[in-house]
Design a protein around this motif. Sequence first.
Motif, PDB file in Angstrom:
ATOM      1  N   GLN A 269      12.298 -31.003  23.170  1.00 42.26           N
ATOM      2  CA  GLN A 269      11.871 -31.124  24.566  1.00 42.26           C
ATOM      3  C   GLN A 269      12.688 -32.204  25.257  1.00 42.26           C
ATOM      4  O   GLN A 269      12.788 -33.335  24.782  1.00 42.26           O
ATOM      5  CB  GLN A 269      10.383 -31.469  24.658  1.00 42.26           C
TER       6      GLN A 269
ATOM      7  N   SER B 193       9.683 -27.981  30.802  1.00 45.61           N
ATOM      8  CA  SER B 193       8.568 -27.238  31.383  1.00 45.61           C
ATOM      9  C   SER B 193       8.761 -27.123  32.891  1.00 45.61           C
ATOM     10  O   SER B 193       9.028 -28.126  33.565  1.00 45.61           O
ATOM     11  CB  SER B 193       7.247 -27.946  31.073  1.00 45.61           C
TER      12      SER B 193
ATOM     13  N   ARG C  79       7.623 -22.809  29.607  1.00 39.81           N
ATOM     14  CA  ARG C  79       8.810 -23.361  28.955  1.00 39.81           C
ATOM     15  C   ARG C  79      10.067 -22.647  29.435  1.00 39.81           C
ATOM     16  O   ARG C  79      10.094 -21.417  29.542  1.00 39.81           O
ATOM     17  CB  ARG C  79       8.701 -23.231  27.435  1.00 39.81           C
TER      18      ARG C  79
ATOM     19  N   ASP D 155       4.660 -24.832  34.648  1.00 41.25           N
ATOM     20  CA  ASP D 155       3.758 -24.682  33.495  1.00 41.25           C
ATOM     21  C   ASP D 155       4.257 -23.673  32.466  1.00 41.25           C
ATOM     22  O   ASP D 155       3.473 -23.186  31.644  1.00 41.25           O
ATOM     23  CB  ASP D 155       2.346 -24.293  33.956  1.00 41.25           C
TER      24      ASP D 155
END
Length: 308
Positions: free
Chosen positions: A210, A236, A241, A239
């Motif tokens: 991430q 993100s 990925r 909301d």
Amino acid sequence: MRLIFAGTPAVALPSLDAIAASGHELVAVVTRPDAPAGRGRRLVRSPAAAWADERGIEVLTPQRPREPEFQERLRALAPDCVPVVAYGALVPPSALEIPTHGWVNLHFSLLPAWRGAAPVQHAVLHGDAVTGASVFQLEAGLDTGPVFGTLTDEIRPTDTSGDLLERLAISGSQLLVAVLDAIDAGTARAEPQPADGISLAPKLTVEDAQVRWSEPAFAVDRRIRACTPAPGAWTSFRDERVKLGPVRPAGDAPELKPGDVLVERNRVLVGTATAPVVLGEVRAAGKKAMPAADWARGARVQTGERFA
């Protein structure tokens, strides 16, 4: 020498090709069992197993190398040595002792730096300028055995882990064969690893991949390149990925807060803790990767939206 090769992913194939072209006899390949893959989750042979199948070479796929049946077959095949490239399972002492010259592992770092499953990824993530490959005697410890030989390679500013691993797999295959030749000739000498400079390289997780927009631009760049192609850097957005390819410096660009998105005509900028970066490819959930500008147009991204 009679060899049994142990390896699983595609990165092992250059070494298989090099061994097949050498003067040694390859009698079998040890690899991980068939694993489910794709949307249908059907069982798929490992790249190393598929390579051996095409050439009519015996394939051994123990769940664990400690299995008595596997070790019995290993003894029956009577290998002089077992070269290893990314096999993916711990080998117990009882199996290590079977070949005359043991198991010899090609590892993609300059040991004792980056012992573990993801040496290339950690070298890129931590900004190393130079890395390489080592061939060492496999033992019970994690990549702790004495080293027969090494090679070095510069990490280029735009290298992804995939780029670097591909280069090292090719150059490392020649190093591995040279070490096998030296073992066969009785001239190989393995030196103990230094006690200083030890670092560990565990497998990178999805959480590691991430992107942290609160980090400086250089750290964002390194993380994305380190996680390309696997496990795949992501952020993100709305909301969901979104996977990201490598970024580049923005040059002349307005100041942006970390994670803020600025859509320009032909590029998409994202703020970091220092300077903004320009997005490369973007892959939204369920879609193919595309240039960031095309993604922004299709998703109707508005300036002022943010990556979490």
